[in-house]
Design a protein around this motif. Structure first.
Motif, mmCIF file in Angstrom:
data_model
loop_
_atom_site.group_PDB
_atom_site.id
_atom_site.type_symbol
_atom_site.label_atom_id
_atom_site.label_comp_id
_atom_site.label_asym_id
_atom_site.label_seq_id
_atom_site.Cartn_x
_atom_site.Cartn_y
_atom_site.Cartn_z
ATOM 1 N N ASN A 105 -29.053 -3.764 -38.884
ATOM 2 C CA ASN A 105 -27.576 -4.320 -38.419
ATOM 3 C C ASN A 105 -27.536 -5.695 -39.032
ATOM 4 O O ASN A 105 -26.356 -6.349 -38.703
ATOM 5 C CB ASN A 105 -28.120 -4.785 -36.869
ATOM 6 C CG ASN A 105 -29.088 -5.637 -36.573
ATOM 7 O OD1 ASN A 105 -29.731 -6.400 -37.543
ATOM 8 N ND2 ASN A 105 -29.435 -6.080 -35.485
ATOM 9 N N GLY A 106 -28.103 -6.048 -40.242
ATOM 10 C CA GLY A 106 -27.866 -7.291 -40.998
ATOM 11 C C GLY A 106 -28.512 -8.370 -40.714
ATOM 12 O O GLY A 106 -28.467 -9.419 -41.484
ATOM 13 N N ASP A 107 -29.180 -8.377 -39.688
ATOM 14 C CA ASP A 107 -30.218 -9.488 -39.149
ATOM 15 C C ASP A 107 -31.070 -9.768 -40.233
ATOM 16 O O ASP A 107 -31.577 -9.012 -41.056
ATOM 17 C CB ASP A 107 -30.867 -9.427 -37.809
ATOM 18 C CG ASP A 107 -29.813 -9.654 -36.585
ATOM 19 O OD1 ASP A 107 -28.794 -9.963 -37.001
ATOM 20 O OD2 ASP A 107 -30.128 -9.262 -35.742
ATOM 21 N N LEU B 117 -53.254 -13.717 -40.007
ATOM 22 C CA LEU B 117 -52.439 -12.334 -40.010
ATOM 23 C C LEU B 117 -51.168 -12.280 -39.426
ATOM 24 O O LEU B 117 -50.983 -12.722 -38.323
ATOM 25 C CB LEU B 117 -53.185 -11.118 -39.302
ATOM 26 C CG LEU B 117 -53.019 -9.895 -40.073
ATOM 27 C CD1 LEU B 117 -53.352 -9.755 -41.322
ATOM 28 C CD2 LEU B 117 -53.921 -8.738 -39.164
ATOM 29 N N GLY B 118 -49.915 -12.222 -40.081
ATOM 30 C CA GLY B 118 -48.700 -11.993 -39.351
ATOM 31 C C GLY B 118 -48.533 -10.806 -39.224
ATOM 32 O O GLY B 118 -48.806 -9.611 -39.973
ATOM 33 N N GLU B 119 -47.433 -10.385 -38.551
ATOM 34 C CA GLU B 119 -47.149 -9.125 -38.368
ATOM 35 C C GLU B 119 -45.400 -8.908 -37.781
ATOM 36 O O GLU B 119 -44.786 -9.841 -37.338
ATOM 37 C CB GLU B 119 -47.622 -8.545 -36.829
ATOM 38 C CG GLU B 119 -49.294 -8.250 -37.016
ATOM 39 C CD GLU B 119 -49.777 -7.450 -35.940
ATOM 40 O OE1 GLU B 119 -49.061 -6.917 -34.999
ATOM 41 O OE2 GLU B 119 -50.905 -7.111 -35.675
ATOM 42 N N THR B 120 -45.008 -7.798 -38.282
ATOM 43 C CA THR B 120 -43.412 -7.261 -38.095
ATOM 44 C C THR B 120 -43.440 -5.870 -38.096
ATOM 45 O O THR B 120 -44.564 -5.266 -38.442
ATOM 46 C CB THR B 120 -42.587 -8.045 -39.138
ATOM 47 O OG1 THR B 120 -41.303 -7.710 -38.497
ATOM 48 C CG2 THR B 120 -42.848 -7.206 -40.347
ATOM 49 N N THR B 121 -42.244 -5.159 -37.734
ATOM 50 C CA THR B 121 -42.095 -3.964 -37.751
ATOM 51 C C THR B 121 -40.932 -3.494 -38.219
ATOM 52 O O THR B 121 -39.923 -4.230 -38.004
ATOM 53 C CB THR B 121 -42.275 -3.292 -36.191
ATOM 54 O OG1 THR B 121 -43.613 -3.300 -35.545
ATOM 55 C CG2 THR B 121 -42.218 -1.820 -36.238
ATOM 56 N N LEU B 122 -40.930 -2.648 -39.079
ATOM 57 C CA LEU B 122 -39.723 -2.041 -39.852
ATOM 58 C C LEU B 122 -39.397 -0.808 -38.964
ATOM 59 O O LEU B 122 -39.984 0.140 -38.942
ATOM 60 C CB LEU B 122 -40.119 -1.595 -41.095
ATOM 61 C CG LEU B 122 -40.490 -2.477 -42.311
ATOM 62 C CD1 LEU B 122 -40.884 -1.942 -43.676
ATOM 63 C CD2 LEU B 122 -39.666 -3.840 -42.315
ATOM 64 N N GLY B 123 -37.875 -1.110 -38.655
ATOM 65 C CA GLY B 123 -37.084 0.210 -38.052
ATOM 66 C C GLY B 123 -36.369 1.007 -39.144
ATOM 67 O O GLY B 123 -36.647 0.739 -40.246
ATOM 68 N N ALA B 124 -36.072 2.102 -38.454
ATOM 69 C CA ALA B 124 -35.172 2.954 -39.525
ATOM 70 C C ALA B 124 -33.853 2.182 -39.954
ATOM 71 O O ALA B 124 -33.325 1.284 -39.407
ATOM 72 C CB ALA B 124 -34.333 4.107 -38.792
ATOM 73 N N GLY B 125 -33.929 2.120 -41.492
ATOM 74 C CA GLY B 125 -32.929 1.367 -42.301
ATOM 75 C C GLY B 125 -33.495 0.068 -42.857
ATOM 76 O O GLY B 125 -32.721 -0.676 -43.514
ATOM 77 N N ASP B 126 -34.365 -0.537 -42.087
ATOM 78 C CA ASP B 126 -34.949 -1.963 -42.486
ATOM 79 C C ASP B 126 -35.349 -2.040 -43.721
ATOM 80 O O ASP B 126 -36.049 -0.939 -44.560
ATOM 81 C CB ASP B 126 -35.834 -2.396 -41.581
ATOM 82 C CG ASP B 126 -35.254 -2.635 -40.164
ATOM 83 O OD1 ASP B 126 -34.088 -2.498 -40.043
ATOM 84 O OD2 ASP B 126 -36.099 -2.909 -39.188
ATOM 85 N N ASN C 127 -25.185 -6.209 -49.307
ATOM 86 C CA ASN C 127 -25.524 -4.869 -50.196
ATOM 87 C C ASN C 127 -26.509 -4.168 -49.377
ATOM 88 O O ASN C 127 -26.947 -3.328 -50.098
ATOM 89 C CB ASN C 127 -25.866 -5.011 -51.602
ATOM 90 C CG ASN C 127 -24.639 -5.635 -52.478
ATOM 91 O OD1 ASN C 127 -23.908 -5.117 -53.045
ATOM 92 N ND2 ASN C 127 -24.698 -7.079 -52.572
ATOM 93 N N HIS C 128 -26.748 -4.314 -48.078
ATOM 94 C CA HIS C 128 -27.824 -3.728 -47.469
ATOM 95 C C HIS C 128 -27.555 -2.229 -47.390
ATOM 96 O O HIS C 128 -28.745 -1.590 -46.806
ATOM 97 C CB HIS C 128 -28.090 -4.326 -46.220
ATOM 98 C CG HIS C 128 -27.309 -4.161 -45.047
ATOM 99 N ND1 HIS C 128 -25.991 -4.710 -44.867
ATOM 100 C CD2 HIS C 128 -27.445 -3.474 -43.987
ATOM 101 C CE1 HIS C 128 -25.339 -4.158 -43.715
ATOM 102 N NE2 HIS C 128 -26.238 -3.373 -43.083
ATOM 103 N N LYS C 129 -26.422 -1.659 -47.356
ATOM 104 C CA LYS C 129 -26.433 -0.148 -47.279
ATOM 105 C C LYS C 129 -26.518 0.673 -48.709
ATOM 106 O O LYS C 129 -26.819 1.642 -48.857
ATOM 107 C CB LYS C 129 -24.906 0.132 -46.944
ATOM 108 C CG LYS C 129 -24.522 -0.558 -45.372
ATOM 109 C CD LYS C 129 -25.278 0.030 -44.455
ATOM 110 C CE LYS C 129 -24.719 -0.317 -43.014
ATOM 111 N NZ LYS C 129 -25.625 0.269 -42.003
#
Length: 268
Positions: free
Chosen positions: A166-168, A189-198, A230-232
């Motif tokens: 979404n551009g965030d 240890l850091g954590e994050t999650t990649l969703g579809a399109g991230d 240009n994220h698309k």
């Protein structure tokens, strides 16, 4: 005496110029050798990780900074480890230190250790084997293919950039000191999650610290702006847009450091 002195002075000057030319040639050969060592350590091709696009590249500056990256699948392809490092110094010493980081990181990564343990081990071994002024910043991440969960350690490196569909923007900041800098360093240890399109982008400071003629730095905020605009685009197109914006920003100023960029996108 005057003609003899003139001839002697000319001869001495010619000898000095010859010595300067020989020294310059020696330094150029040293830098070329360092660059060959560095390039030989970079992967010939990137692995195919199901459900993800991957792009990686390294653009050398006038010298050798010792940037290094690798993308390693493990756990039968269900996990992918990304390592981006930037060693201290330049020239042949930086290239050799890069080779040390590469050699020390292979075993813990292939043994399946969590990335914080990878950093702990590599930092301890590098500190024991090198003088205090030799160290490296590094970003090490482990991505679970199916869930998109990514655990990471940022060892004094540039903040990782996560660009959401979404551009965030999310920044993955430091979780410990540079590897090999201090005895007994430990890493959170850091954590994050990649969703579809991230998209996650890991880079070296040759990008964000590039200077324009007024000695202003490119900066991470401008990098985020270009990525957001240009994220698309495909990852290769996004990398090209970043490089075009860098060239427009520096306006002909030479890049003082190598530029390394590794990006992953989770597909829909």
């Amino acid at each position: 005496l005057v003609p003899l002195a003139s001839i002697a002075a000319m001869r001495i000057r010619n000898l000095a110029l010859t010595e300067e030319a020989a020294e310059r040639k020696r330094l150029e050969e040293e830098v070329a050798l360092a660059r060959r060592i560095q390039v030989a350590l970079l992967p010939d091709q990137l692995p195919d990780v199901q459900g993800y696009d991957i792009h990686a590249g390294n653009i050398p500056s006038r010298g050798v900074s010792g940037d290094y990256y690798e993308v390693v699948p493990r756990a039968d392809g269900n996990e992918c480890v990304v390592l981006v490092a930037d060693v201290s110094g330049k020239g042949i010493g930086a290239a050799l230190l890069t080779a040390s980081v590469e050699a020390l990181s292979v075993a813990p990564i292939e043994d399946g250790l969590p990335v914080d343990e990878v950093c702990n081990r590599v930092s301890r071994l590098l500190f024991e084997r090198t003088p205090p002024e030799k160290y490296a910043t590094a970003f090490v991440a482990s991505l679970e293919r199916e869930s998109g969960r990514m655990s990471y350690c940022n060892a004094g490196h540039c903040p990782g950039l996560v660009l959401r569909e979404n551009g965030d923007i999310e920044w993955l900041g430091s979780t410990g000191p540079p590897i090999g800098l201090l005895p007994g360093s430990t890493y959170k240890l850091g954590e994050t999650t990649l969703g579809a399109g991230d998209v996650v982008a890991i880079y070296t400071d040759g990008i964000t610290e590039a200077n324009d003629p007024e000695e202003e730095e490119y900066g991470r905020e401008r990098l985020a702006t270009v990525c957001g605009a240009n994220h698309k685009a495909t990852l290769s197109e996004l990398a090209a847009r970043i490089e075009e914006d860098l060239d427009a920003f520096v306006r002909g100023e030479p890049f003082a450091d190598d530029r390394t960029l590794v990006m992953l996108r989770r597909l829909r």
